[in-house]
Design a protein around this motif. Sequence first.
Motif, PDB file in Angstrom:
ATOM      1  N   ALA A 297       0.813  -1.214   0.000  1.00 27.98           N
ATOM      2  CA  ALA A 297       0.000   0.000   0.000  1.00 27.98           C
ATOM      3  C   ALA A 297       0.852   1.272   0.000  1.00 27.98           C
ATOM      4  N   ASP A 298       1.980   1.250   0.660  1.00 28.96           N
ATOM      5  CA  ASP A 298       2.842   2.434   0.747  1.00 28.96           C
ATOM      6  C   ASP A 298       4.076   2.353  -0.149  1.00 28.96           C
ATOM      7  N   ALA A 299       4.131   1.361  -1.011  1.00 28.54           N
ATOM      8  CA  ALA A 299       5.349   1.125  -1.795  1.00 28.54           C
ATOM      9  C   ALA A 299       5.748   2.319  -2.650  1.00 28.54           C
ATOM     10  N   GLN A 300       4.790   3.021  -3.212  1.00 31.09           N
ATOM     11  CA  GLN A 300       5.155   4.126  -4.091  1.00 31.09           C
ATOM     12  C   GLN A 300       5.856   5.255  -3.331  1.00 31.09           C
ATOM     13  N   TRP A 301       5.665   5.329  -2.016  1.00 32.06           N
ATOM     14  CA  TRP A 301       6.314   6.370  -1.219  1.00 32.06           C
ATOM     15  C   TRP A 301       7.659   5.907  -0.653  1.00 32.06           C
ATOM     16  N   LEU A 302       7.934   4.629  -0.734  1.00 29.52           N
ATOM     17  CA  LEU A 302       9.135   4.082  -0.110  1.00 29.52           C
ATOM     18  C   LEU A 302      10.239   3.714  -1.096  1.00 29.52           C
ATOM     19  N   PHE A 303       9.886   3.632  -2.382  1.00 32.50           N
ATOM     20  CA  PHE A 303      10.849   3.195  -3.388  1.00 32.50           C
ATOM     21  C   PHE A 303      10.862   4.147  -4.569  1.00 32.50           C
ATOM     22  N   GLU A 304      11.933   4.054  -5.337  1.00 31.35           N
ATOM     23  CA  GLU A 304      12.001   4.820  -6.580  1.00 31.35           C
ATOM     24  C   GLU A 304      11.087   4.152  -7.607  1.00 31.35           C
ATOM     25  N   GLN A 305      10.862   4.846  -8.715  1.00 29.74           N
ATOM     26  CA  GLN A 305       9.888   4.424  -9.710  1.00 29.74           C
ATOM     27  C   GLN A 305      10.160   3.035 -10.275  1.00 29.74           C
ATOM     28  N   GLU A 306      11.408   2.691 -10.527  1.00 28.47           N
ATOM     29  CA  GLU A 306      11.725   1.386 -11.129  1.00 28.47           C
ATOM     30  C   GLU A 306      11.277   0.231 -10.219  1.00 28.47           C
ATOM     31  N   VAL A 307      11.522   0.365  -8.933  1.00 29.48           N
ATOM     32  CA  VAL A 307      11.115  -0.675  -7.979  1.00 29.48           C
ATOM     33  C   VAL A 307       9.595  -0.720  -7.883  1.00 29.48           C
ATOM     34  N   TYR A 308       8.982   0.448  -7.815  1.00 30.67           N
ATOM     35  CA  TYR A 308       7.519   0.500  -7.711  1.00 30.67           C
ATOM     36  C   TYR A 308       6.860  -0.112  -8.950  1.00 30.67           C
ATOM     37  N   THR A 309       7.410   0.147 -10.121  1.00 30.07           N
ATOM     38  CA  THR A 309       6.878  -0.436 -11.360  1.00 30.07           C
ATOM     39  C   THR A 309       6.988  -1.958 -11.319  1.00 30.07           C
ATOM     40  N   PHE A 310       8.110  -2.464 -10.866  1.00 32.97           N
ATOM     41  CA  PHE A 310       8.284  -3.909 -10.744  1.00 32.97           C
ATOM     42  C   PHE A 310       7.242  -4.487  -9.778  1.00 32.97           C
ATOM     43  N   LEU A 311       7.070  -3.841  -8.638  1.00 31.52           N
ATOM     44  CA  LEU A 311       6.111  -4.339  -7.641  1.00 31.52           C
ATOM     45  C   LEU A 311       4.684  -4.321  -8.184  1.00 31.52           C
ATOM     46  N   ARG A 312       4.352  -3.304  -8.938  1.00 38.76           N
ATOM     47  CA  ARG A 312       3.006  -3.260  -9.546  1.00 38.76           C
ATOM     48  C   ARG A 312       2.819  -4.394 -10.540  1.00 38.76           C
ATOM     49  N   GLU A 313       3.857  -4.707 -11.290  1.00 38.07           N
ATOM     50  CA  GLU A 313       3.799  -5.826 -12.240  1.00 38.07           C
ATOM     51  C   GLU A 313       3.618  -7.146 -11.481  1.00 38.07           C
ATOM     52  N   ALA A 314       4.331  -7.290 -10.388  1.00 45.42           N
ATOM     53  CA  ALA A 314       4.196  -8.498  -9.570  1.00 45.42           C
ATOM     54  C   ALA A 314       2.776  -8.625  -9.032  1.00 45.42           C
ATOM     55  N   ILE A 315       2.210  -7.509  -8.604  1.00 47.40           N
ATOM     56  CA  ILE A 315       0.853  -7.535  -8.054  1.00 47.40           C
ATOM     57  C   ILE A 315      -0.163  -7.930  -9.117  1.00 47.40           C
ATOM     58  N   VAL A 316       0.081  -7.563 -10.369  1.00 52.00           N
ATOM     59  CA  VAL A 316      -0.827  -7.975 -11.452  1.00 52.00           C
ATOM     60  C   VAL A 316      -0.868  -9.501 -11.522  1.00 52.00           C
ATOM     61  N   TYR A 317       0.288 -10.146 -11.515  1.00 54.10           N
ATOM     62  CA  TYR A 317       0.331 -11.613 -11.540  1.00 54.10           C
ATOM     63  C   TYR A 317      -0.322 -12.199 -10.286  1.00 54.10           C
ATOM     64  N   LEU A 318       0.000 -11.625  -9.148  1.00 57.51           N
ATOM     65  CA  LEU A 318      -0.577 -12.150  -7.900  1.00 57.51           C
ATOM     66  C   LEU A 318      -2.081 -11.936  -7.845  1.00 57.51           C
ATOM     67  N   SER A 319      -2.565 -10.842  -8.380  1.00 56.03           N
ATOM     68  CA  SER A 319      -4.011 -10.591  -8.410  1.00 56.03           C
ATOM     69  C   SER A 319      -4.722 -11.607  -9.294  1.00 56.03           C
ATOM     70  N   ASP A 320      -4.092 -11.966 -10.412  1.00 52.04           N
ATOM     71  CA  ASP A 320      -4.665 -12.997 -11.289  1.00 52.04           C
ATOM     72  C   ASP A 320      -4.756 -14.333 -10.547  1.00 52.04           C
ATOM     73  N   VAL A 321      -3.687 -14.679  -9.830  1.00 59.16           N
ATOM     74  CA  VAL A 321      -3.686 -15.926  -9.063  1.00 59.16           C
ATOM     75  C   VAL A 321      -4.758 -15.858  -7.976  1.00 59.16           C
ATOM     76  N   GLU A 322      -4.840 -14.741  -7.288  1.00 56.41           N
ATOM     77  CA  GLU A 322      -5.838 -14.569  -6.227  1.00 56.41           C
ATOM     78  C   GLU A 322      -7.251 -14.727  -6.794  1.00 56.41           C
ATOM     79  N   ARG A 323      -7.480 -14.143  -7.943  1.00 56.34           N
ATOM     80  CA  ARG A 323      -8.807 -14.209  -8.566  1.00 56.34           C
ATOM     81  C   ARG A 323      -9.189 -15.654  -8.906  1.00 56.34           C
ATOM     82  N   VAL A 324      -8.272 -16.425  -9.509  1.00 55.27           N
ATOM     83  CA  VAL A 324      -8.642 -17.795  -9.877  1.00 55.27           C
ATOM     84  C   VAL A 324      -8.818 -18.666  -8.633  1.00 55.27           C
ATOM     85  N   ILE A 325      -8.075 -18.384  -7.564  1.00 56.03           N
ATOM     86  CA  ILE A 325      -8.243 -19.149  -6.323  1.00 56.03           C
ATOM     87  C   ILE A 325      -9.590 -18.819  -5.690  1.00 56.03           C
ATOM     88  N   GLN A 326      -9.920 -17.538  -5.612  1.00 57.80           N
ATOM     89  CA  GLN A 326     -11.175 -17.137  -4.969  1.00 57.80           C
ATOM     90  C   GLN A 326     -12.391 -17.614  -5.751  1.00 57.80           C
TER      91      GLN A 326
END
Length: 170
Positions: free
Chosen positions: A104-133
Amino acid sequence: SPGLPLTNQGETLCSAAMNEWILSVDPKLVDFWRTAATVLVAVIAAAIAASIQYRQWMTARDKLRLDLFDRRLRIYDAVRRALLPSFPDRYDLEAIEAAGEAMADAQWLFEQEVYTFLREAIVYLSDVERVIQRNDSENFRTVTRGAYEWAGSNMARFDLLMEPYLRMGR
């Protein structure tokens, strides 16, 4: 006086000499030394106060660094745990949710490159979460394998991006 012991006579003579010396000292000189002593005490007190203030500032800075480190480490651990299950079909819904909350606070704690990577990771994790739920068995294997493969091929990059943030000095 002849009846006093020698030590008292010496003290009396010394005391008399001291009184005579004090009375012979120039009053301006006494005022100078009194002022100098006052200034010296003020300078010493200011130096002590400045030293204490500096140490408080250093403590506050170190606390901020520790707080940032703790928050960044929490995100790193949560995302890593969520992205790397033991097998592609063993994703943990609680770990995925914890990663989402931690970010939730990642964009304030990291530079843009790290935040972009984390957002990409969350996209994959959200897809996994959706199929599990949704208990979507039709897409489950495809989605979890895709996320697992993406995580496997990007984990070294994730570690490299996060490495500067996982040192206490930054």
